[in-house]
Design a protein around this motif. Sequence first.
Motif, PDB file in Angstrom:
ATOM      1  N   PRO A 125       0.793  -1.194   0.661  1.00 34.61           N
ATOM      2  CA  PRO A 125       0.117  -0.362  -0.054  1.00 34.61           C
ATOM      3  C   PRO A 125       0.717   1.135  -0.363  1.00 34.61           C
ATOM      4  N   ALA A 126       1.912   0.962   0.796  1.00 36.29           N
ATOM      5  CA  ALA A 126       2.453   2.445   1.127  1.00 36.29           C
ATOM      6  C   ALA A 126       3.262   3.207  -0.672  1.00 36.29           C
ATOM      7  N   LEU A 127       3.525   2.005  -1.895  1.00 38.98           N
ATOM      8  CA  LEU A 127       3.961   2.032  -2.635  1.00 38.98           C
ATOM      9  C   LEU A 127       3.934   2.569  -3.752  1.00 38.98           C
ATOM     10  N   HIS A 128       3.979   4.513  -4.094  1.00 37.96           N
ATOM     11  CA  HIS A 128       3.576   5.529  -5.155  1.00 37.96           C
ATOM     12  C   HIS A 128       4.508   5.271  -6.254  1.00 37.96           C
ATOM     13  N   THR A 129       5.081   5.246  -6.433  1.00 39.36           N
ATOM     14  CA  THR A 129       6.064   4.869  -7.599  1.00 39.36           C
ATOM     15  C   THR A 129       7.081   4.154  -7.790  1.00 39.36           C
ATOM     16  N   VAL A 130       6.847   3.688  -9.379  1.00 37.32           N
ATOM     17  CA  VAL A 130       7.665   2.619 -10.116  1.00 37.32           C
ATOM     18  C   VAL A 130       8.919   3.765 -11.257  1.00 37.32           C
ATOM     19  N   ILE A 131      10.221   3.555 -11.038  1.00 40.07           N
ATOM     20  CA  ILE A 131      10.845   4.321 -11.697  1.00 40.07           C
ATOM     21  C   ILE A 131      11.398   3.170 -12.500  1.00 40.07           C
TER      22      ILE A 131
END
Length: 536
Positions: A128-134
């Motif tokens: 749930p904390a993951l909001h961005t993937v680069i």
Amino acid sequence: MNHDPRWTLAQASARNAALRPDHPAIICEGRRTSHARLHQDSNRAAHALRAAGIGRGSRVAYLGRESEHYYVTILACAKAGAVIVPVNWRLTPGEVTHILRDSGAELLFLEDEFKATADAAAAGSATPALHTVIRLDGPADDGTTGRTRERGAGLCAWYAQESPDDLDPGTGPDDAVLQIYTSGTTGLPKGVVLAHRTFFTLPAAVRATGADPDDWIDWREDDVSLISLPGFGIAGIGWFLYGFCVGATNVVMPMYVAQEAVRLIEEYGVTITFVAPAMLQMMLDEQNAGPKAFASLRKIAYGAAPISESLLLRSLEVFGCQLAQIYASTEAGSVAACLPPSDHRPGSRLLQAAGKPCPGNEIKVIDRDGNRLPPGEIGQVCVRTPAHMIGYWNRPEATAQTLVDGWLHMGDAGYLDEQGYLFLCDRINDTIIVAGQNIYPAEVEKQLSEHPAVADVAVVGVPDARWGEAVHAAVVLRAGARAKPRELLLFLRGRVADYKIPLAYHVLDTLPRNPSGKILRRMVREQLGEAQRTPA
């Protein structure tokens, strides 16, 4: 350049860029990155992290192989006040999910090779904390499909427009910068949180005590250091950061291949490296291995697994440089003990030792009640070092059990001799108890490894109705070699006590190891148990 224990990685980066801007900081797959370029790129990436909502204490995960781009992200996190969480790219999606969820990672740097794993790990509401993937590589910009830019192009494009100016995250030497997950040999992996000070304390202690750096593990600004162990573990990332902090050049291998390691040592004039014993063996077995290929080496550090005396002696002869053994752990953050090059003398009993405490460190051995044991008595090894972890992430009880009054309880069984040298017996949890007698697998493995037909060996305890446990050996034979169980049993007669000799010998193709080279005994026991249950 001198280490200062009051510094941070951000300060070391700025100093390197100012004092030796054009000196190569990283060489990876032929690409060279100078200290100035590394500093500027990591500054830009730090500004991009801030723009993405990453601040002091935020966790940032990285799932990819080692490269200059990996180290840009590490320094960027340090400069943004964030904590880098390296993820073992060999893990299953479920294991990756645990790390992403447990760490509370808000942003993930992802290499395209592992996109399927990441997609499965982050599916639904698992993280749930993951909001961005680069994406490190990113899609091609020419409209075609199924192609990617060169490695790291996506990452470079992400931070390209940001400022190269220095940031001040307000962090100090005791603030967290790295969170490494243990190999998980028992239970779920725990996040070991390390501070900036971890990567400055050992050289600073050597200098402060007036010890000769050559007697220990030392890094010099003119060194060319080979990074051959994975960067998602303390052995790989720590070795890089120690070299980086003095302004040395690091030659980075995305994955260890012995033939490539030999080539890199000769091509770039590598002066120092850290390897597991199995990696030494693989390099020595390479066709081009010889004095010419290794002429530039001044020191090889080795550790993470037991080593046979025959391999040590062969290494001294062929590599023609100093050898130093390391005793360390992720929780210790740095080298706890070292067997100095001066103690690597053929025939010396000290070749069986793990070493003596590095300057600034202390070692004691305790009994089950926590009492310090006298020399020669086996107990639990404890280490006090200024490089030790801050603690286990969100696990205060586990931290309190491992870090007691400043002493790390290492989980190893061993003893100190009268001169203060540490001799390891085995992991406490790996001790085999047969009819009340303690048997330390490493002792038996060391002897079995001397057999000319044996390439690798693991000794484990299996349940036994009469004695509680029975000693079994799993062996990997050298190519073309043969050895019957009775031959191996007779070989051990007189080398170890009779009650320590394995009752059964199982020939396997390979032994399961973690990325640091340590044998995964739990998996060996499972394999042997499965073999016993399977009809012949």
